[in-house]
Design a protein around this motif. Structure first.
Motif, PDB file in Angstrom:
ATOM      1  N   GLN A  33      60.769  90.139  62.838  1.00 25.73           N
ATOM      2  CA  GLN A  33      62.201  90.466  62.918  1.00 25.73           C
ATOM      3  C   GLN A  33      62.748  90.936  61.569  1.00 25.73           C
ATOM      4  O   GLN A  33      63.632  91.797  61.503  1.00 25.73           O
ATOM      5  CB  GLN A  33      62.994  89.245  63.394  1.00 25.73           C
ATOM      6  CG  GLN A  33      62.654  88.789  64.803  1.00 25.73           C
ATOM      7  CD  GLN A  33      62.890  89.882  65.838  1.00 25.73           C
ATOM      8  OE1 GLN A  33      63.961  90.473  65.915  1.00 25.73           O
ATOM      9  NE2 GLN A  33      61.865  90.182  66.628  1.00 25.73           N
TER      10      GLN A  33
ATOM     11  N   TYR B  55      62.332  94.540  61.339  1.00 25.39           N
ATOM     12  CA  TYR B  55      63.438  95.298  61.959  1.00 25.39           C
ATOM     13  C   TYR B  55      64.598  95.474  60.973  1.00 25.39           C
ATOM     14  O   TYR B  55      65.203  96.543  60.881  1.00 25.39           O
ATOM     15  CB  TYR B  55      63.935  94.567  63.206  1.00 25.39           C
ATOM     16  CG  TYR B  55      63.138  94.845  64.453  1.00 25.39           C
ATOM     17  CD1 TYR B  55      63.152  96.102  65.040  1.00 25.39           C
ATOM     18  CD2 TYR B  55      62.386  93.861  65.056  1.00 25.39           C
ATOM     19  CE1 TYR B  55      62.421  96.358  66.196  1.00 25.39           C
ATOM     20  CE2 TYR B  55      61.652  94.098  66.206  1.00 25.39           C
ATOM     21  CZ  TYR B  55      61.679  95.350  66.768  1.00 25.39           C
ATOM     22  OH  TYR B  55      60.960  95.609  67.903  1.00 25.39           O
TER      23      TYR B  55
ATOM     24  N   HIS C 193      71.867  92.296  62.617  1.00 23.46           N
ATOM     25  CA  HIS C 193      70.653  91.612  63.081  1.00 23.46           C
ATOM     26  C   HIS C 193      70.381  90.360  62.244  1.00 23.46           C
ATOM     27  O   HIS C 193      69.829  89.390  62.767  1.00 23.46           O
ATOM     28  CB  HIS C 193      69.466  92.566  63.015  1.00 23.46           C
ATOM     29  CG  HIS C 193      68.308  92.132  63.883  1.00 23.46           C
ATOM     30  ND1 HIS C 193      68.423  91.877  65.230  1.00 23.46           N
ATOM     31  CD2 HIS C 193      67.003  91.872  63.581  1.00 23.46           C
ATOM     32  CE1 HIS C 193      67.252  91.495  65.730  1.00 23.46           C
ATOM     33  NE2 HIS C 193      66.375  91.484  64.737  1.00 23.46           N
TER      34      HIS C 193
ATOM     35  N   THR D 287      72.664  87.752  64.078  1.00 22.64           N
ATOM     36  CA  THR D 287      72.180  87.285  65.392  1.00 22.64           C
ATOM     37  C   THR D 287      70.857  86.541  65.238  1.00 22.64           C
ATOM     38  O   THR D 287      70.603  85.546  65.901  1.00 22.64           O
ATOM     39  CB  THR D 287      72.012  88.468  66.361  1.00 22.64           C
ATOM     40  OG1 THR D 287      71.067  89.399  65.816  1.00 22.64           O
ATOM     41  CG2 THR D 287      73.331  89.175  66.597  1.00 22.64           C
ATOM     42  N   HIS D 288      70.016  87.040  64.334  1.00 26.71           N
ATOM     43  CA  HIS D 288      68.727  86.372  64.105  1.00 26.71           C
ATOM     44  C   HIS D 288      68.925  84.957  63.578  1.00 26.71           C
ATOM     45  O   HIS D 288      68.170  84.039  63.923  1.00 26.71           O
ATOM     46  CB  HIS D 288      67.896  87.205  63.126  1.00 26.71           C
ATOM     47  CG  HIS D 288      66.548  86.609  62.823  1.00 26.71           C
ATOM     48  ND1 HIS D 288      66.306  85.855  61.700  1.00 26.71           N
ATOM     49  CD2 HIS D 288      65.384  86.640  63.509  1.00 26.71           C
ATOM     50  CE1 HIS D 288      65.042  85.462  61.707  1.00 26.71           C
ATOM     51  NE2 HIS D 288      64.459  85.925  62.784  1.00 26.71           N
TER      52      HIS D 288
ATOM     53  N   GLY E  98      70.645  89.394  70.740  1.00 30.37           N
ATOM     54  CA  GLY E  98      69.521  90.135  70.164  1.00 30.37           C
ATOM     55  C   GLY E  98      69.383  91.527  70.728  1.00 30.37           C
ATOM     56  O   GLY E  98      68.902  92.440  70.051  1.00 30.37           O
TER      57      GLY E  98
ATOM     58  N   SER F  70      71.838  93.919  68.633  1.00 28.93           N
ATOM     59  CA  SER F  70      71.455  94.187  67.244  1.00 28.93           C
ATOM     60  C   SER F  70      70.129  94.942  67.160  1.00 28.93           C
ATOM     61  O   SER F  70      69.982  95.874  66.367  1.00 28.93           O
ATOM     62  CB  SER F  70      71.390  92.883  66.463  1.00 28.93           C
ATOM     63  OG  SER F  70      70.521  91.957  67.074  1.00 28.93           O
ATOM     64  N   LYS F  71      69.156  94.551  67.985  1.00 39.42           N
ATOM     65  CA  LYS F  71      67.859  95.237  67.932  1.00 39.42           C
ATOM     66  C   LYS F  71      67.962  96.659  68.464  1.00 39.42           C
ATOM     67  O   LYS F  71      67.367  97.595  67.916  1.00 39.42           O
ATOM     68  CB  LYS F  71      66.835  94.437  68.733  1.00 39.42           C
ATOM     69  CG  LYS F  71      65.396  94.912  68.521  1.00 39.42           C
ATOM     70  CD  LYS F  71      64.429  94.155  69.395  1.00 39.42           C
ATOM     71  CE  LYS F  71      64.398  92.684  69.055  1.00 39.42           C
ATOM     72  NZ  LYS F  71      63.409  91.946  69.865  1.00 39.42           N
TER      73      LYS F  71
END
Length: 631
Positions: free
Chosen positions: A308, A311, A327, A330-331, A387, A390-391
């Protein structure tokens, strides 16, 4: 503003001094440390709401030092970027502290543990609030020290101590790059304060590239990117709350934050930015392949974090700084939830961590199961969980990257950015697959262990519920406002969202299909035909062993770097330290000692002997005088 980092520092000192001395106070350590983290969160929240639109709050404390004509103030800066990080660090950090009260309830070293946790928050807050690169570096080194202390917390086990040392040493490589990048900017601009660097003179392109690349090396170490990622999976040696804190709210986000803070450098360094995007995509894919077959539940999550982070680096390389920070946020929610969910399972199964010894836990641990399920769906990119948003934005930003450097590199008719988007998409499939695998092996089927699983106490499950709620709803409820909030800070986002762009919606649809395919395939395989999985592992034994042994990268480093350096160190120790330095010092000592022994024979303390020596001496002088005087 200085209270934001100061309260956790005072908490660390108070816990250490007040609770360590008496065993009866050990139970208070966790509550005091949690109160300190919550106090810092409350003040950060107050500053967040008081922050002026498009503004910042500066708090100069004192003149720190002068170097090369540059005057450096010890000053804190609170703007939208540091506000976001402060809320993540103190908010998620507070939940992790609360969780740790339950997780570490039986540990005899709780005061030391919670003191380190508070110190970790302090160091990370200094890092994000610092108004200059030197102050950021102070926090940068502080989190490195705290990670060493916490990863090797159970140092009685030599493997745990080695894991802490590994994290510390690998990060020093990246720190060297950070220092060189910092001095590159100092030499070119005569300043290291962020506001002066942003408003300073325009530099030539190669200076930007050099500074960006050196700082990127530092980010590679802290945020575990190829080739400096190897310390992070071994960091699982520390207690699970430490894993959650490192992976979600503190250390690994430092590199991403630093690049976002230095966006004025990276937006002028297209070659380095393309390199960052490429390494991020490779790291994301590489770590995801390893996570596919790991049996330790924490190792699966550790490689997931590395992936992640890849990313996030892709977003930074594409110039989508606000999306990268989206991200990060959220991560922090779903990864903290996953790690603490894994910790809850480990507690419930009497410290068992092997996925092969779990199964059927959803009946025994319903709250842990529901929260783990929500976080799994979020990281897998299933809409409308956080996720997914954001991803999906990162993949789209990579596909839409219009930088010159990525467009001129064409392979088989595809530009580099399109290839990296494909790699990111494949990684999204693998992510959904391996996370669903961990979910099914843990919570579905029949229980395969020998413990008596049970649900965790409320101090463990309450943080899981809060984080699961944020993992589920943050993207849908606050994602647009979040990006709008950061747009005012990220002055140079190179990618802008166009919701009317047909390509945007096509890519979004592809992303949903890929994530759903990974989730469904893993669920069907591991829930209904596990014997087929075992057959595939036997049929493709070499590939399976390659992934199970993590591509043998650790063994490669051991053979090519660690052993030769150890040999040279031992040789230097024997030849230089023992031979030259010790030989010279000991030789002088032995010479003096030998002469002392000889002289000791005549210094007996007997007056008669001294009188005899004097008589003989005078007699010899008289003889010499008579011989040479000519008398």
């Amino acid at each position: 503003m200085w209270l934001i980092p100061l309260i956790p520092l005072l908490g660390a000192a108070f816990v250490w001094l007040f609770c360590s001395a008496r065993p009866g106070r050990h139970a208070l350590a966790g509550w005091i440390a949690t109160a300190a983290a919550l106090g810092s969160f409350a003040i950060a929240l107050q500053f967040f709401f008081a922050l002026p639109a498009n503004g910042e709050i500066l708090s100069p404390l004192w003149h720190w030092f002068t170097i090369g004509g540059a005057s450096i103030e010890f000053a804190l800066r609170f703007d939208r970027l540091s506000a976001l990080m402060c809320l993540i660090i103190t908010g998620v950090g507070s939940l992790i502290h609360l969780y740790a009260i339950g997780y570490m309830a039986e540990d005899q070293s709780r005061p030391r543990f919670f003191s380190y946790l508070n110190l970790f928050l302090f160091a990370m807050l200094v890092l994000v609030l610092g108004d200059s690169l030197p102050l950021m570096f102070v926090g940068w080194e502080g989190v490195g020290l705290c990670s060493y202390l916490l990863i090797g917390f159970w140092f009685e086990n030599p493997e745990n101590a080695k894991a802490g040392q590994k994290a510390f040493i690998v990060n020093r490589i990246g720190d060297a790059g950070f220092i060189i990048g910092m001095f590159t900017l100092l030499a070119a601009t005569g300043s290291l304060t962020f506001s002066e660097l942003v408003g300073g003179p325009k530099l030539d392109s190669w200076t930007y590239e050099l500074a960006a690349f050196c700082l990127f090396i530092g980010a590679m170490g802290k945020s575990a990117q190829i080739p400096l990622y190897v310390w992070l999976p071994d960091a699982m040696a520390g207690p699970t709350p430490v894993s959650a804190l490192i992976h979600a709210a503190t250390m690994v986000t430092a590199g991403v934050y630093m690049m976002a803070r230095m966006e004025f450098v990276y937006s002028n360094a297209p070659i380095t930015s393309t390199l960052i995007m490429s390494i991020g995509a490779l790291t994301a894919f590489f770590a995801a392949t390893i996570a596919l077959v790991q049996n330790d539940i924490k190792k699966v999550l550790a490689y997931s974090t590395v992936s992640q982070l890849g990313y996030m680096f892709m977003a930074m390389g594409a110039g989508a700084y606000s999306m990268g920070m989206f991200h990060v946020t959220t991560h922090a929610f779903f990864k903290a939830c996953l790690f603490m969910g894994a910790g809850s399972v480990i507690i419930g199964c009497h410290h068992e961590q092997d996925l092969r010894h779990f199964g059927g836990l959803w009946k025994k641990m319903p709250l842990t199961f529901i929260t783990y399920l929500v976080a799994t769906l979020a990281i897998a990119g299933i809409p409308p969980l956080s996720g997914f948003f954001s991803k999906d934005l990162i993949l789209w930003s990579v596909f839409s990257d219009h930088s010159y450097a990525s467009k001129v590199m064409v392979f088989e008719g595809l530009a580099l950015n399109q290839l990296l988007w494909g790699l990111g998409l494949l990684t999204a499939f693998l992510t959904a697959f391996y996370m669903t695998r961990s979910l099914v092996l843990t919570f579905f089927g029949n229980y395969r262990g020998h413990a008596h699983p049970h649900e965790s106490p409320w101090v463990v499950t309450l943080p899981l519920i809060v984080l699961a709620f944020l993992s589920a709803g943050f993207g849908y409820l606050a994602g647009h406002d979040f990006l709008h909030y950061l747009e005012h800070w990220t002055r140079k986002d190179l990618v802008q969202i166009d919701h009317h762009d047909e390509t945007y919606h096509q890519l979004e649809l592809i992303s949903i299909i890929v994530a759903a395919a990974g989730f469904l395939l893993a669920f069907l395989l591991y829930a209904f035909v596990p014997q087929l999985v075992a057959g595939l592992a036997r049929s493709f034994r070499q590939i399976y062993r390659l992934l199970l042994n993590k591509w043998w990268v650790d063994e490669f480093y051991e053979a090519v770097i660690v052993r030769p350096l150890t040999f040279l160190a031992n040789l230097s120790f024997a030849a230089i330290d023992r031979g030259a330095i010790d030989g010279t010092v000991n030789g002088v000592g032995n010479f003096v000692d030998a002469n002392g022994e000889a002289l000791r024979a005549v210094h007996t303390g007997r007056l008669q002997q001294y009188a005899a020596f004097m008589f003989v001496g005078l007699l010899l002088l008289a003889v010499v005088y008579l011989l040479f005087s000519g008398i």
